[in-house]
Structures are given as structure tokens and as C-alpha cells.
Design an enzyme around this catalytic site. Structure first.
Site, short mmCIF file in Angstrom:
data_model
loop_
_atom_site.label_atom_id
_atom_site.label_comp_id
_atom_site.label_asym_id
_atom_site.label_seq_id
_atom_site.Cartn_x
_atom_site.Cartn_y
_atom_site.Cartn_z
N PRO A 4 0.85 -1.20 0.00
CA PRO A 4 0.00 0.00 0.00
C PRO A 4 0.88 1.24 0.00
O PRO A 4 1.82 1.32 0.79
CB PRO A 4 -0.78 -0.11 1.32
CG PRO A 4 -0.03 -1.09 2.16
CD PRO A 4 0.79 -1.94 1.26
N MET A 5 0.59 2.18 -0.91
CA MET A 5 1.37 3.43 -0.93
C MET A 5 0.43 4.60 -1.19
O MET A 5 -0.19 4.68 -2.26
CB MET A 5 2.48 3.37 -1.99
CG MET A 5 3.65 2.48 -1.60
SD MET A 5 5.00 2.51 -2.81
CE MET A 5 4.35 1.49 -4.11
N LYS A 54 -0.24 -4.87 8.96
CA LYS A 54 1.07 -4.50 8.40
C LYS A 54 1.72 -3.58 9.42
O LYS A 54 1.14 -2.57 9.81
CB LYS A 54 0.89 -3.79 7.07
CG LYS A 54 2.18 -3.29 6.45
CD LYS A 54 1.96 -2.87 5.01
CE LYS A 54 3.23 -2.35 4.36
NZ LYS A 54 3.59 -1.00 4.77
N ASN A 85 8.84 -7.41 3.93
CA ASN A 85 8.77 -6.15 3.17
C ASN A 85 9.97 -5.28 3.55
O ASN A 85 10.44 -5.32 4.68
CB ASN A 85 7.44 -5.45 3.49
CG ASN A 85 7.36 -4.02 2.96
OD1 ASN A 85 7.11 -3.08 3.71
ND2 ASN A 85 7.56 -3.84 1.68
N GLY A 86 10.43 -4.51 2.57
CA GLY A 86 11.48 -3.54 2.86
C GLY A 86 12.73 -3.74 2.05
O GLY A 86 13.43 -4.74 2.21
N CYS A 117 2.34 3.36 9.74
CA CYS A 117 2.51 4.74 9.27
C CYS A 117 3.27 5.57 10.31
O CYS A 117 2.85 5.64 11.47
CB CYS A 117 1.16 5.38 8.98
SG CYS A 117 1.35 7.08 8.42
C1 LIG Z 1 4.90 7.10 -1.08
C2 LIG Z 1 4.69 6.00 -0.06
C3 LIG Z 1 3.44 5.86 0.52
C4 LIG Z 1 3.22 4.85 1.47
N1 LIG Z 1 1.97 4.67 1.98
C5 LIG Z 1 1.71 3.60 2.79
C6 LIG Z 1 0.38 3.30 3.19
O1 LIG Z 1 -0.59 3.97 2.83
N2 LIG Z 1 0.21 2.22 4.02
C7 LIG Z 1 1.27 1.43 4.43
O2 LIG Z 1 1.06 0.47 5.16
N3 LIG Z 1 2.52 1.70 4.05
C8 LIG Z 1 2.75 2.74 3.21
N4 LIG Z 1 4.03 2.95 2.76
C9 LIG Z 1 5.10 2.00 3.13
C10 LIG Z 1 5.20 0.87 2.11
O3 LIG Z 1 4.01 0.12 2.05
C11 LIG Z 1 6.37 -0.07 2.43
O4 LIG Z 1 6.15 -0.68 3.68
C12 LIG Z 1 7.72 0.64 2.48
O5 LIG Z 1 7.85 1.52 1.38
C13 LIG Z 1 8.89 -0.37 2.49
O6 LIG Z 1 8.84 -1.19 1.36
P1 LIG Z 1 9.78 -0.91 0.06
O7 LIG Z 1 11.20 -0.86 0.53
O8 LIG Z 1 9.49 -2.07 -0.86
O9 LIG Z 1 9.35 0.41 -0.51
C14 LIG Z 1 4.28 3.98 1.84
C15 LIG Z 1 5.53 4.14 1.26
C16 LIG Z 1 5.74 5.13 0.32
C17 LIG Z 1 7.11 5.26 -0.31
#
Ligand SMILES: Cc1cc2nc3c(=O)[nH]c(=O)nc-3n(C[C@H](O)[C@H](O)[C@H](O)COP(=O)(O)O)c2cc1C
Length: 323
Positions: A16-17, A141, A202-203, A101
Site C-alpha cells: 500500500p502506498m 502490516k 517487506n522492505g 505509518c
Molecule cells: C509514497 C509512499 C506511501 C506509502 N503509503 C503507505 C500506506 O498507505 N500504508 C502502508 O502500510 N505503508 C505505506 N508505505 C510504506 C510501504 O508500504 C512499504 O512498507 C515501504 O515503502 C517499504 O517497502 P519498500 O522498501 O518495498 O518500498 C508507503 C511508502 C511510500 C514510499
């Protein structure tokens, strides 16, 4: 992989982003190999108030399934009631609760990752949601904890399992870290060893190498990808072992322009003009990278004011770079 009563055939999850994982982007990621997608986090308070903007964030189509709707909130009763409303209205496959968050606007009220400072509140919110939607699995999450001195993901995970969640996604950074440093994957391993429900790691997965490393180091059941999918929705295809022969894996520039154009068209169908222009600009900044003159093209897109100009600039790009 099985999340409650839901069978997951392809355990590659789009993270989710907020501001990114809307309907058009989710469709692109599903088409390019994602097995499960999530909406961005949606305010439980907004749902209860039937705030139109909030409700819009949750709309999806059947070809996105399996899809999870992610909720956040600080009051167990409200989050539970909102989950019930969401289920009755939309029948998603999963309700996910956001305990990750780090944004102060959210955490200062006690929602998002602030719940990691109060595991009893986290229990109560989760319990309320699990009871509200017995028909579908509830997942959570979370981050690793509020700060390095309070790493609680394993303890919280064990409590979540007891309450009846179907799976846990762990982004093992602390709230204080925001996005700095690297994810501490050893906490995913620790969680996986402590619970019997699926753990989604994740991450910082940016490549097939990272993906294999995360699976091997932690034994996690599924992998969630966030930032690496920005401007690169085909990343999911590149991680799958059984991609079809015509799947996009390493698109050349002409294919990338076509994908960006398709994304833009979907945005124009879904949003009003000014929003579709602004969102296109955001996504083009990610698509158009790593080739000669890319930054100049990005600058030109930044100055654009309407959809006609986007069309003509994309055509100009094709003419100058491809033909
Ligand atoms: C622009 C942006 C918006 C995000 N919004 C959410 C969100 O709405 N809910 C959530 O659980 N995590 C959110 N995240 C975190 C991501 O879901 C994820 O946990 C985090 O980016 C780490 O994973 P990655 O290294 O693959 O990016 C957001 C991350 C980014 C960069």
C-alpha cells in the site's frame, strides 16, 4: 499460501502506498505479475463519516482481486465499524490494518505505528476488526517498533496471531527511522519463527537478488514490494518463476513509453483533468529515468498544464527516441 480462507496463488504483494496505489496503478501491477494488491491506507474515521473522498480511495474492480483494503484509526470501535461498512459495501478479499505509518499527523492521535507503543490498544483495534468481518481474513502490516530500544514486532506478531489475524506483513524499520537506513530483515526471520500464520516480508527489495536473499534469509511466506514498483510495475514479472513468454520483464524504452502512455490513459479515465495531469507527472518522474536526456524530458513533463500537452510530448518522445 493461505491467508485465512483465501488461497493466494502468487505471494507477490504490491505494498500500500498513499498517493500511488490507486486503481490504475494496481491494475498495471496486477497485469505485470503482482499476486495481491492493496489500497493505500484509508481513515476509519473518514469511512464512518461517509466522507466521499475517503470512500473514493477504496473503489476497485474485480480484475484487481485479490485485493486488500487497508484501514487506519485509533479507536477500536470505530475501526471495527468501518471494517464492517467496507465489507458490506465493497466485499474486498482482505481487510488490512495499518500499524506502520510513521507520519506525525497519524501517530499523534495513536493510529498507524503509534499502536506499537501500546500493544493493548493494538490488540483491541485488531480484535474489533476481526470480530466485525468474520467473512474475510484480517491482516496487519507493521513496523518493527517505535524506536531501536523498543523493537516489538515479534511480541506484537504473537499477540496478533492469538487474536486471529490471517497474516502479518513486517516492514522492519522503526517509526523513528522513517525510511532511513536499511530494513532489519533478521526481525522478519524472528517473527516467522515465532508464529504459525504467514509472514510477508517487506522492505528494500529492489531486484531478483534481493528477493531471493529475503526469502532465503528469513523463510518468509510472501514478499511485498513498494518503492521498487514505482515507474517499474513489471518488477513483479521479473520476480516470478513462471512468467509467460510474452510477459514484460526488461522493457526497452519504447515499451516503457507505451506503458507510461497506458498508465496516463487510465488516469484520465479515472480522474478529472487536473488530477490526472498531476498524477501522470508524478509517475513519469519514475518511468523516465536512466537513458540519455531523461532529466530533460522529465523537466518538460513537469511544465505541462493539460492532458493534450502530455499526449503530444509522449508522441514527440516516441518520434525522437524510438524511430
Ligand atoms: C509514497 C509512499 C506511501 C506509502 N503509503 C503507505 C500506506 O498507505 N500504508 C502502508 O502500510 N505503508 C505505506 N508505505 C510504506 C510501504 O508500504 C512499504 O512498507 C515501504 O515503502 C517499504 O517497502 P519498500 O522498501 O518495498 O518500498 C508507503 C511508502 C511510500 C514510499
Amino acid at each position: 499460501m493461505q491467508i485465512g480462507n483465501l488461497k493466494i496463488l502468487n505471494p507477490l504483494f504490491l505494498a500500500p502506498m498513499a498517493g500511488i496505489t490507486d486503481h490504475p496503478f494496481r491494475i498495471l501491477c496486477r497485469e505485470m505479475g503482482a499476486g495481491v494488491v492493496f489500497t493505500e491506507f484509508v481513515s476509519a474515521n473518514g469511512i464512518i463519516r461517509e466522507n466521499m473522498k475517503t470512500l473514493e480511495l477504496m473503489k476497485f474492480t474485480d480484475n484487481e482481486r485479490p485485493i486488500g483494503i487497508q484501514l487506519f484509526g485509533e479507536t477500536p470501535e470505530i475501526v471495527g465499524n468501518s471494517a464492517k461498512m467496507v465489507y458490506d459495501m465493497l466485499k474486498p478479499d482482505i481487510i488490512d490494518i495499518n500499524y506502520g505509518c510513521p507520519v506525525p499527523k497519524v501517530t499523534k492521535k495513536g493510529a498507524g505505528s503509534a499502536a506499537l507503543k501500546d500493544l493493548c490498544l493494538m490488540d483491541d483495534i485488531t480484535q474489533a476488526v476481526v470480530e466485525a468481518v468474520p467473512e474475510i481474513p484480517v491482516t496487519v502490516k507493521m513496523r518493527a517498533g517505535w524506536d531501536q530500544d523498543n523493537l516489538v514486532s515479534t511480541e506484537a506478531g504473537v499477540r496478533m496471531e492469538k487474536i486471529g489475524v490471517g497474516a502479518i506483513t513486517l516492514h522492519p524499520r522503526t517509526t523513528k527511522q522513517q525510511f532511513s537506513g536499511m530494513s532489519n530483515w533478521s526481525l522478519i526471520k524472528e517473527l516467522k519463527e515465532a508464529v504459525n500464520i504467514p509472514v510477508i516480508g517487506n522492505g528494500d527489495v529492489n531486484s531478483l537478488e534481493d528477493y531471493n536473499k529475503l526469502l532465503n534469509e528469513t523463510g518468509c511466506d510472501g514478499v511485498m514490494i513498494g518503492r521498487a514498483a514505482l515507474g517499474k510495475p513489471w518488477i513483479f514479472n521479473s520476480l516470478k518463476t513462471n512468467t509467460s513468454a510474452d510477459a514484460v520483464i526488461n522493457p526497452d524504452l519504447s515499451q516503457i513509453i507505451n506503458i507510461a502512455q497506458r498508465h496516463f490513459l487510465m488516469l484520465t479515465e479515472y480522474y478529472n483533468n487536473s488530477l490526472s495531469v498531476n498524477l501522470s507527472k508524478k509517475h513519469f518522474n519514475y518511468y523516465f529515468k536512466g537513458f540519455n536526456g531523461a532529466s530533460n524530458w522529465r523537466k518538460q513533463f513537469m511544465n505541462i498544464k493539460n492532458t493534450d500537452e502530455i499526449f503530444s510530448l509522449l508522441n514527440q518522445m516516441t518520434k525522437e527516441l524510438i524511430n
